[in-house]
Design a protein around this motif. Structure first.
Motif, PDB file in Angstrom:
ATOM      1  N   SER A  37       0.842  -1.198   0.000  1.00 36.15           N
ATOM      2  CA  SER A  37       0.000   0.000   0.000  1.00 36.15           C
ATOM      3  C   SER A  37       0.873   1.242   0.000  1.00 36.15           C
ATOM      4  N   TYR A  39      -0.249   4.264   1.563  1.00 35.69           N
ATOM      5  CA  TYR A  39      -0.426   4.940   2.848  1.00 35.69           C
ATOM      6  C   TYR A  39      -1.290   4.123   3.811  1.00 35.69           C
ATOM      7  N   GLU A  41      -3.762   1.982   2.892  1.00 37.58           N
ATOM      8  CA  GLU A  41      -5.124   1.789   2.397  1.00 37.58           C
ATOM      9  C   GLU A  41      -5.416   0.320   2.132  1.00 37.58           C
ATOM     10  N   SER A  60       2.726  14.396  -2.967  1.00 37.14           N
ATOM     11  CA  SER A  60       3.567  13.225  -2.695  1.00 37.14           C
ATOM     12  C   SER A  60       3.086  11.977  -3.419  1.00 37.14           C
ATOM     13  N   THR A  62      -0.165  10.394  -3.242  1.00 36.88           N
ATOM     14  CA  THR A  62      -1.181   9.499  -2.694  1.00 36.88           C
ATOM     15  C   THR A  62      -2.389   9.392  -3.636  1.00 36.88           C
ATOM     16  N   ASP A  89       8.887  12.271  -2.594  1.00 32.97           N
ATOM     17  CA  ASP A  89       7.957  11.176  -2.290  1.00 32.97           C
ATOM     18  C   ASP A  89       7.253  10.706  -3.559  1.00 32.97           C
TER      19      ASP A  89
END
Length: 137
Positions: A37, A39, A41, A60, A62, A89
């Motif tokens: 994942s 973050y 999720e 970043s 996401t 990121d």
């Protein structure tokens, strides 16, 4: 999101997006990097449409990771981010997603990256400044 085997996944009206129906409904996208994942999720695998997207204000990455999931391995996401800190990121996320091409550039200056971006089906703008727009002129 909880529900385990009680979760039902239905197609959303937008291709590549799904609704997981459990105690609480949640939107889902197809993971390009199953088993990992971005973050924390939850992940659901589905077929994707393979479109090309220019994402302005990628931060970043996401949300870009979800767009990457939506377009799938046949699609492509050109992700433009101005901040070098967020851009690091973004670049690291893109290393694991072969359909994301990150650019650390000012979205207001498309001449700086336009020769590297092919034709796109969709332009998504998630920028902090109202004057950061892409112009096809």
């Amino acid at each position: 999101m909880r529900g385990g085997s009680k979760v039902v996944v239905d197609p959303h009206k937008h291709k590549g997006v799904f609704v997981a129906k459990a105690k609480e409904d949640a939107l889902c996208t197809r993971s390009m990097n199953s088993g990992e994942s971005v973050y924390g999720e939850k992940r659901v695998s589905v077929q994707a449409p393979g479109q090309r997207v220019l994402y302005l204000g990628a931060a970043s990455g996401t949300t870009v990771s979800h767009v990457s999931d939506i377009v799938g391995p046949e699609g492509l996401v050109y992700a433009v981010e101005f901040s070098h800190r967020s851009g690091r990121d973004l670049v690291n996320m893109a290393k694991k997603r072969t359909n994301v091409i990150p650019f650390i550039e000012d979205a207001r200056q498309p001449a700086r990256y336009r020769m590297l971006v092919g034709m796109v089906d969709v332009i998504f703008s998630d920028v902090a400044q109202p004057d950061q727009v892409y112009s096809s002129h």
